[in-house]
Design a protein around this motif. Structure first.
Motif, mmCIF file in Angstrom:
data_model
loop_
_atom_site.group_PDB
_atom_site.id
_atom_site.type_symbol
_atom_site.label_atom_id
_atom_site.label_comp_id
_atom_site.label_asym_id
_atom_site.label_seq_id
_atom_site.Cartn_x
_atom_site.Cartn_y
_atom_site.Cartn_z
ATOM 1 N N THR A 212 0.950 -1.112 -0.074
ATOM 2 C CA THR A 212 -0.188 -0.035 -0.103
ATOM 3 C C THR A 212 0.866 1.324 -0.044
ATOM 4 O O THR A 212 2.099 1.078 0.238
ATOM 5 C CB THR A 212 -0.775 -0.022 1.148
ATOM 6 O OG1 THR A 212 0.088 0.076 2.368
ATOM 7 C CG2 THR A 212 -1.739 -1.048 1.321
ATOM 8 N N MET A 213 0.329 2.514 -0.336
ATOM 9 C CA MET A 213 1.045 3.688 -0.233
ATOM 10 C C MET A 213 1.847 3.993 1.193
ATOM 11 O O MET A 213 2.795 4.372 1.347
ATOM 12 C CB MET A 213 0.189 4.647 -0.664
ATOM 13 C CG MET A 213 0.852 6.099 -0.932
ATOM 14 S SD MET A 213 2.137 5.943 -2.297
ATOM 15 C CE MET A 213 3.454 7.022 -1.999
ATOM 16 N N SER A 214 1.106 3.553 2.147
ATOM 17 C CA SER A 214 1.450 3.682 3.379
ATOM 18 C C SER A 214 2.614 2.812 3.694
ATOM 19 O O SER A 214 3.891 2.980 4.252
ATOM 20 C CB SER A 214 0.386 3.467 4.670
ATOM 21 O OG SER A 214 0.994 3.626 5.905
ATOM 22 N N GLN A 215 2.685 1.447 3.342
ATOM 23 C CA GLN A 215 3.825 0.552 3.355
ATOM 24 C C GLN A 215 5.012 1.233 2.767
ATOM 25 O O GLN A 215 6.129 0.914 3.039
ATOM 26 C CB GLN A 215 3.270 -0.732 2.888
ATOM 27 C CG GLN A 215 2.389 -1.238 4.110
ATOM 28 C CD GLN A 215 1.471 -2.614 3.590
ATOM 29 O OE1 GLN A 215 1.508 -2.887 2.165
ATOM 30 N NE2 GLN A 215 1.503 -3.680 4.482
ATOM 31 N N VAL A 216 4.712 1.809 1.229
ATOM 32 C CA VAL A 216 5.818 2.152 0.443
ATOM 33 C C VAL A 216 6.547 3.287 1.304
ATOM 34 O O VAL A 216 7.569 3.372 1.351
ATOM 35 C CB VAL A 216 5.441 2.888 -0.734
ATOM 36 C CG1 VAL A 216 6.259 3.393 -1.258
ATOM 37 C CG2 VAL A 216 4.585 1.675 -1.652
ATOM 38 N N ALA A 217 5.712 4.305 1.894
ATOM 39 C CA ALA A 217 6.397 5.215 2.852
ATOM 40 C C ALA A 217 7.278 4.601 4.037
ATOM 41 O O ALA A 217 8.199 5.264 4.389
ATOM 42 C CB ALA A 217 5.287 6.362 3.501
ATOM 43 N N GLN A 218 6.783 3.519 4.544
ATOM 44 C CA GLN A 218 7.493 2.794 5.650
ATOM 45 C C GLN A 218 8.859 2.364 5.194
ATOM 46 O O GLN A 218 9.890 2.536 5.768
ATOM 47 C CB GLN A 218 6.881 1.716 6.132
ATOM 48 C CG GLN A 218 5.588 2.181 6.976
ATOM 49 C CD GLN A 218 4.621 0.927 7.493
ATOM 50 O OE1 GLN A 218 5.304 -0.305 7.790
ATOM 51 N NE2 GLN A 218 3.621 1.274 7.875
ATOM 52 N N GLU A 219 8.772 1.858 3.828
ATOM 53 C CA GLU A 219 10.011 1.454 3.056
ATOM 54 C C GLU A 219 10.900 2.595 2.968
ATOM 55 O O GLU A 219 12.159 2.418 2.947
ATOM 56 C CB GLU A 219 9.755 0.686 1.846
ATOM 57 C CG GLU A 219 9.071 -0.548 1.927
ATOM 58 C CD GLU A 219 9.895 -1.924 2.571
ATOM 59 O OE1 GLU A 219 11.190 -1.406 2.423
ATOM 60 O OE2 GLU A 219 9.332 -2.685 3.237
ATOM 61 N N ALA A 220 10.337 3.739 2.408
ATOM 62 C CA ALA A 220 11.064 4.813 2.356
ATOM 63 C C ALA A 220 11.850 5.432 3.565
ATOM 64 O O ALA A 220 12.715 6.078 3.430
ATOM 65 C CB ALA A 220 10.190 6.105 1.490
ATOM 66 N N SER A 221 11.016 5.164 4.457
ATOM 67 C CA SER A 221 11.579 5.741 5.903
ATOM 68 C C SER A 221 13.142 5.072 6.278
ATOM 69 O O SER A 221 13.731 5.714 6.760
ATOM 70 C CB SER A 221 10.752 5.116 6.977
ATOM 71 O OG SER A 221 9.360 5.938 6.751
ATOM 72 N N ARG A 222 13.261 4.003 5.767
ATOM 73 C CA ARG A 222 14.742 3.189 5.990
ATOM 74 C C ARG A 222 15.710 3.702 5.041
ATOM 75 O O ARG A 222 16.813 3.937 5.470
ATOM 76 C CB ARG A 222 14.567 1.629 5.521
ATOM 77 C CG ARG A 222 13.435 0.953 6.443
ATOM 78 C CD ARG A 222 13.450 -0.597 6.145
ATOM 79 N NE ARG A 222 12.513 -1.423 7.027
ATOM 80 C CZ ARG A 222 11.369 -1.596 6.720
ATOM 81 N NH1 ARG A 222 10.885 -1.282 5.404
ATOM 82 N NH2 ARG A 222 10.427 -2.263 7.389
ATOM 83 N N LEU A 223 15.436 4.314 3.759
ATOM 84 C CA LEU A 223 16.192 4.892 3.198
ATOM 85 C C LEU A 223 16.289 6.463 3.705
ATOM 86 O O LEU A 223 17.669 6.978 3.681
ATOM 87 C CB LEU A 223 15.681 5.116 1.715
ATOM 88 C CG LEU A 223 15.617 3.876 0.915
ATOM 89 C CD1 LEU A 223 15.052 4.310 -0.456
ATOM 90 C CD2 LEU A 223 17.260 3.595 0.496
ATOM 91 N N LEU A 224 15.395 7.051 4.147
ATOM 92 C CA LEU A 224 15.659 8.593 4.383
ATOM 93 C C LEU A 224 16.158 8.749 5.983
ATOM 94 O O LEU A 224 16.828 9.715 6.304
ATOM 95 C CB LEU A 224 14.056 9.067 4.617
ATOM 96 C CG LEU A 224 13.560 9.383 3.293
ATOM 97 C CD1 LEU A 224 12.131 9.791 3.426
ATOM 98 C CD2 LEU A 224 14.076 10.409 2.446
ATOM 99 N N GLY A 225 16.037 7.412 6.761
ATOM 100 C CA GLY A 225 16.663 7.612 8.026
ATOM 101 C C GLY A 225 15.534 8.302 9.066
ATOM 102 O O GLY A 225 16.067 8.939 9.919
ATOM 103 N N CYS A 226 14.399 8.486 8.617
ATOM 104 C CA CYS A 226 13.363 9.139 9.514
ATOM 105 C C CYS A 226 12.116 8.216 9.211
ATOM 106 O O CYS A 226 11.830 7.540 8.521
ATOM 107 C CB CYS A 226 13.257 10.437 9.372
ATOM 108 S SG CYS A 226 12.651 10.759 7.645
#
Length: 272
Positions: A212-226
Motif C-alpha cells: 500500500t502507499m503507507s507501506q511504501v512510505a515505511q520502506e522509504a523511511s529506511r532510506l531516509l533515516g526517519c
C-alpha cells in the motif's frame, strides 16, 4: 483538535528551468509571483495559510528581491533559500527559531490551496506523530473532479497517488539522508525510479504493487533515516500546482468557478 503554537509554515518559492514557458516575457524570476486569475500565486498561498485554523508564523523561503518586496496584507518573514527544493527545505530547518518544533512546508505555486486542505493535512499529520508526513492524492479523486488534469502518479496496491505539495516535519526528530531526498526530488516526474534505491525484496513488492502507499512510505523511511508516512487527501486540487501553461489555464477556470459560487452563495464545503 488544538493545533500547537510552535507550528511554523515555510512557503517554498524556487523555480526550475522547465518553468521557462510560464515565465517567458514576464520579467519574473520566481514562479510563485506569476499572476493566476489576477493574483500572484504566492498571495493566494499566503491567504490560505493565514486563514487556516492553526496559529502559524509564516516564512517565505527566497532570495528574490521581487518576492521580498511583495505587497500583501498577509504578514510573512523571509528566510534564505538554496539551490533546489530539498536544500531550501533543509536550510530552512536549520535557520528557523528554536521554538519551531513542527514545520509545514507549502509550495508557493499552488493557487488552489485552501484553509480546508491545510487544516485536514495538519490535523491528520499531527495525529500520526512521526518525523515526516507527506500529502498525497489518489488518482480517482482527481479524475472524478478534473478528468482533463494531467498529473504524475505512483502506483501502489491501494491506488495510484500524486504528490500533494504539503510536507509536515517534526524538526526536533527529523534526520534525513540528503542524497536520498535529492534523488527522490529529481525523480518527481518518474517516481517509480525511486524504488530502485530499495533492497531487492522491497523493490519486487513495489514493482508488483504488493504494498500500500503507507507501506511504501515505511520502506522509504529506511532510506531516509526517519519515520515517514502519508496523509491521503480527499481534495483533488491539493495535487494541482502550476507547472505549465495548461495547469495555469485549468487553475484559472477553477478559481473563476469558486468566485461565482461565492457570489451566488452556493459554495460547497471542500471536505467530503
Amino acid at each position: 483538535m488544538i493545533f500547537p503554537e510552535n507550528l511554523h509554515v515555510v512557503i517554498l518559492t524556487g523555480s526550475r528551468e522547465a518553468h521557462g514557458p510560464l515565465l517567458a516575457g514576464t520579467g519574473l524570476r520566481s514562479k510563485p509571483l506569476l499572476p493566476v486569475a489576477g493574483q500572484p500565486m504566492l498571495v493566494s498561498v499566503l491567504k490560505a495559510v493565514a486563514d487556516s485554523g492553526f496559529a502559524a508564523r509564516i516564512w517565505v523561503s527566497t532570495q528574490d528581491p521581487q518576492v521580498r518586496a511583495l505587497s500583501a496584507k498577509y504578514a510573512f518573514e523571509v528566510i534564505p533559500n538554496a539551490s533546489g527544493a530539498v536544500r531550501s527545505l533543509l536550510k530552512a530547518l536549520q535557520a528557523l527559531p528554536a521554538e519551531a518544533e513542527w514545520v509545514l512546508f507549502v509550495s508557493g505555486d499552488h493557487p488552489l490551496l485552501t484553509p480546508e486542505m491545510l487544516n485536514y493535512f495538519v490535523r491528520d499529520g499531527l495525529r500520526k506523530d512521526l518525523d515526516l508526513i507527506v500529502a498525497v492524492v489518489e488518482r480517482s479523486v482527481v479524475q472524478a473532479a478534473y478528468p482533463e488534469s494531467q498529473r504524475t502518479y505512483f502506483h501502489a496496491r491501494d491506488g495510484a497517488f500524486s504528490g500533494g505539495n504539503l510536507f509536515l516535519i517534526n524538526r526536533a526528530r527529523f534526520q534525513a539522508n540528503v542524497a536520498v531526498m535529492e534523488t527522490i526530488d529529481a525523480n518527481r516526474k518518474k517516481p517509480w525510479k525511486n524504488a530502485f534505491m530499495l533492497n531487492p525484496l522491497s523493490l519486487f513488492k513495489i514493482l508488483c504493487r504488493q504494498l500500500t502507499m503507507s507501506q511504501v512510505a515505511q520502506e522509504a523511511s529506511r532510506l531516509l533515516g526517519c519515520r515517514a508516512d502519508v496523509v491521503v487527501m480527499p481534495f483533488a486540487e491539493c495535487c494541482m500546482d502550476v507547472d505549465k501553461p495548461s495547469d495555469k489555464a485549468l487553475a484559472e477556470t477553477i478559481l473563476q468557478r469558486r468566485r461565482q459560487s461565492r457570489s451566488q452563495g452556493t459554495l460547497e464545503p471542500l471536505i467530503p
